[in-house]
Design an enzyme around this catalytic site. Sequence first.
Site, short mmCIF file in Angstrom:
data_model
loop_
_atom_site.label_atom_id
_atom_site.label_comp_id
_atom_site.label_asym_id
_atom_site.label_seq_id
_atom_site.Cartn_x
_atom_site.Cartn_y
_atom_site.Cartn_z
NE ARG A 136 -28.47 -40.54 4.70
CZ ARG A 136 -27.91 -39.57 5.41
NH1 ARG A 136 -26.89 -38.89 4.91
NH2 ARG A 136 -28.35 -39.27 6.61
CB THR B 271 -21.32 -32.65 5.33
OG1 THR B 271 -21.66 -33.69 6.25
CG2 THR B 271 -22.24 -32.75 4.15
CB THR C 12 -21.98 -36.40 4.29
OG1 THR C 12 -21.71 -36.28 5.68
CG2 THR C 12 -22.99 -37.51 4.08
CD GLU D 215 -23.46 -37.41 10.98
OE1 GLU D 215 -24.02 -36.36 10.60
OE2 GLU D 215 -23.01 -37.56 12.11
CB SER E 206 -30.42 -32.22 7.41
OG SER E 206 -31.00 -32.75 8.56
N GLY F 94 -25.15 -30.43 9.23
CA GLY F 94 -26.12 -31.22 9.99
C GLY F 94 -27.52 -30.72 9.69
N1 GLU Z 1 -25.13 -36.57 8.19
C1 GLU Z 1 -25.80 -35.33 8.00
C2 GLU Z 1 -26.99 -35.52 7.09
O1 GLU Z 1 -26.98 -36.34 6.25
C3 GLU Z 1 -24.91 -34.27 7.45
C4 GLU Z 1 -23.85 -33.92 8.44
C5 GLU Z 1 -23.25 -32.55 8.27
O2 GLU Z 1 -23.63 -31.80 7.40
O3 GLU Z 1 -22.40 -32.18 9.06
O4 GLU Z 1 -27.94 -34.82 7.22
#
Ligand code: GLU
Length: 597
Positions: free
Chosen positions: A130, A419, A437, A439, A484, A505
């Site tokens: 991460r 992602t 990802t 993001e 997530s 997300g």
């Molecule tokens: N940044 C999000 C996360 O790590 C993922 C974004 C996405 O799936 O569009 O949970």
Amino acid sequence: MWTWLIAFLIAFFVSGAATAQQEADTVAPEAGSDAAAAFAGLSADARAAMMAKQAGRPTEAGEWMVAAANPLAVEAGARVLRAGGSAADAMVAVQAVLGLVEPQSSGLGGGAFLVWYDAESSAITTLDGRETAPLAATPRLFQTAQGEPLKFFDAVVGGRSVGTPGTPMLMEEAHRRWGRANWAGLFDDAIALAEDGFTVSPRLADLVAGDAKRLRRFPATEAYFFPDGGPIAAGDRLTNRPYAATLRQIAGDGARAFYAGAVAEEIVAKVRGAGGNPGVLSTVDLALYRVKERPPVCVAYRGHDVCGMGPPSSGALTVGQILGMLAHYDLAGLGPQSAESWRLIGDASRLAFADRGRYMADADFVPVPAEGLVDPAYLAERAELLSGDDALPQVSPGAPQWDHAFLWADDMSIELPSTSHISIVDAQGNALSMTTTIENAFGSRLFVRGFLLNNELTDFSFRTHADGVPIANRVEPGKRPRSSMSPTIVLKDGQPVLVIGSPGGSRIIGYVAQAIIAHLDWGMDVQQAVAMPHLVNRFGSYDLEEGTRATELSQALAAYGYEVGARDLNSGLHAIAVGQTLQGGADPRREGIALGQ
Ligand code: GLU
């Protein structure tokens, strides 16, 4: 693509799976021609995989399989697996190509979580790559001078949101642990495509055109995505020599070529020099970056173990809580068309999201009651709350074993298509599930040496406290923002039976939980499970996938007391079912395929 999808989904809900397949077959050739043109030059196997997806059938194979968001990336992975490479080797090749052909979603400038099943030891290992907050980050990073949260895109676009990338080191670490192929060779396909050019896909072209204003804010980004003044178009041949050069350096010297020296210095200069919205990343942050092995989170469901990524991801804990509560109800008996199934799933999800908001964050910075949250007795108690006849009027976090008074962290994430998820099973029986990802779509919009930098830090809560009580997912130097992402491997008697994950997300959690239920409870094959219309409830209102038969449940769900809305639900599920044979499924909402042998 949409024409086909809608036709398939309608057929599926009206007539059941078998008829759906026949009907989908009849619409596939016409609807498929767009995608086929965009991916001209693909191998016959890849074209067959694409047609299987369009016809609503899983891809079948006996030895190995790879499923990801772009056929060119899948082919690169397939070449590695065909030559005897491991799932970790193939992932490196897939990720290197995805960073080129799907640059809006993942790449060298981003981060990822990886779940690994080791065939020899039967062990599950999870690696955390991460992005990380710079050491110079302060609690005010995403606040105005008055201490108010910034508007989302004011925070996203520019240097402020950029965390230290983790993907290059994660690729190297996975290869170091489980790779068999020569490291440098894993970049060959991506380098060749970057130098000789690749065909711009319809999806990339659409997203560039739709994001023109933000992409044009930075000269290097504009120069790449608007080469002749206008946006790149589907079918264009695009080269990216700086990306090839960066990959060559990593191929030659390993990830250190990224985390120190000229590449690192240019990343930092770009972040700190971002016009209007500079960030605080430094070369020290890059030099200190480490991939972290974390304890996997596994939850029992219908005689299976559903294993995934623990904090700083909320993925496995939240998916696990949802399934752990639903295990007390007979979803198989109710079936996918029953509104009662969706009342149970929706409220289990709301209860899990309440706990997520209060308790889940980077466990290196705040105590997270990970075991308590998925403790069977606690989940049985939470499941009791679902025994009524109507939607819960309100939900609040529970009191898992161990309690700390953290207040709800407002969910600030905005859902845009970004992602990517990679699922791989190799000939040795190892399985890899990785969600990767930058993001937001196109991340921070900063483009350096052929790749985009992430905006992952906006996954932190912009507020640090509520009424003087700290929020678990607040910004802190060196901390990793709550995610997530839910890369998952489902085991039965210690053997993998399903490898799955998705972008989307915080809706990722719902997409993954639903697909697991569809496969395990409702007997859908992986392609049906990833294609079925989505119904997602995180915070009370029920999102039904627009243009599908899911919206027909809207009255019944409203009668339970839910606020109901139809919307685009842009998952990107990629799944492999492991049994006598391998079956692969690729989300019809995106351009990917599942390919095997
Ligand atoms: N940044 C999000 C996360 O790590 C993922 C974004 C996405 O799936 O569009 O949970």
